[in-house]
Motif scaffolding. Sequence first.
Motif, PDB file in Angstrom:
ATOM      1  N   THR A  79       0.823  -1.205   0.000  1.00 54.21           N
ATOM      2  CA  THR A  79       0.000   0.000   0.000  1.00 54.21           C
ATOM      3  C   THR A  79       0.859   1.258   0.000  1.00 54.21           C
ATOM      4  O   THR A  79       1.982   1.247   0.514  1.00 54.21           O
ATOM      5  CB  THR A  79      -0.937   0.031   1.220  1.00 54.21           C
ATOM      6  N   SER A 109      -6.440   4.776   0.652  1.00 51.70           N
ATOM      7  CA  SER A 109      -6.041   3.411   0.960  1.00 51.70           C
ATOM      8  C   SER A 109      -6.827   2.390   0.153  1.00 51.70           C
ATOM      9  O   SER A 109      -8.013   2.545  -0.087  1.00 51.70           O
ATOM     10  CB  SER A 109      -6.254   3.142   2.450  1.00 51.70           C
ATOM     11  N   ASP A 110      -6.130   1.349  -0.249  1.00 51.79           N
ATOM     12  CA  ASP A 110      -6.787   0.219  -0.899  1.00 51.79           C
ATOM     13  C   ASP A 110      -6.734  -0.977   0.042  1.00 51.79           C
ATOM     14  O   ASP A 110      -6.553  -2.095  -0.368  1.00 51.79           O
ATOM     15  CB  ASP A 110      -6.112  -0.115  -2.226  1.00 51.79           C
ATOM     16  N   ALA A 111      -6.901  -0.695   1.328  1.00 49.02           N
ATOM     17  CA  ALA A 111      -6.759  -1.729   2.353  1.00 49.02           C
ATOM     18  C   ALA A 111      -7.632  -2.921   2.063  1.00 49.02           C
ATOM     19  O   ALA A 111      -8.782  -2.804   1.673  1.00 49.02           O
ATOM     20  CB  ALA A 111      -7.149  -1.159   3.717  1.00 49.02           C
ATOM     21  N   ARG A 136      -3.799  -6.904  -0.167  1.00 45.38           N
ATOM     22  CA  ARG A 136      -2.985  -7.570   0.851  1.00 45.38           C
ATOM     23  C   ARG A 136      -2.510  -8.923   0.344  1.00 45.38           C
ATOM     24  O   ARG A 136      -1.400  -9.348   0.655  1.00 45.38           O
ATOM     25  CB  ARG A 136      -3.784  -7.735   2.134  1.00 45.38           C
TER      26      ARG A 136
END
Length: 231
Positions: free
Chosen positions: A72, A124-126, A130
Amino acid sequence: MAKRILIVDDEPRYLRLLEANLRTEGYEVVTAQDGMQALDVFSANPIDLVLMDVMMPRLDGFGATQRLREFTNVPIVILTARGEEQDRVRGLDLGADDYLVKPFSATELLARVRAVLRRATTTSDAGQVRFFTHDDLKIDFARAEVWRGEEPVSLSATEYKLLLHFAHNVGKILTSEELLTNVWGVEYKNDKEILWVSIARLRQKLEKDAHTPRHIVTRSGLGYLMPPTET
């Protein structure tokens, strides 16, 4: 829409103080008390900014910053009592956007938060990046874990770093010099033997048949490639 900030600190009193100041300014706040918990909280929530302490149990702030930077670009501000030049350099080199040494005033912290958020170009591309998958290969960036099918794969730190470089460049042919420079350092850019050995070990651990690899293939005379998978 209010920006959401993740505060990571193992001192409850300090955590409450930061949270109160940020909420007063209109920010949403989520918290974690160590680096490992921070990675889980980050992956479960959209986050616009991370305030990261350094000295924490399980995974410290430097390690957590390094893990976050593997998947990220969310802004990270390190808040710590460690104010030596070498610590500041390390934190910034690992990917932090700002470094603030304790003690500091709430006014200065809030100004730094506003400045970093203004500079941020992405949100954010939380939770969305991941995990990386490539056929039966799976990488959990947050936990630095690798799986082949249902089986965990044990990699050395260098092997993991090499694999990450391929995962971040799927479909791109990578030259030996590029891999050596990015994984080992520029002083190793001509040491092809260590690359050959590491590629061979990675294939032994990741491929069903190391002689006909699917994850890391050779392009004769050019370099190595992690080919795109069929969708």
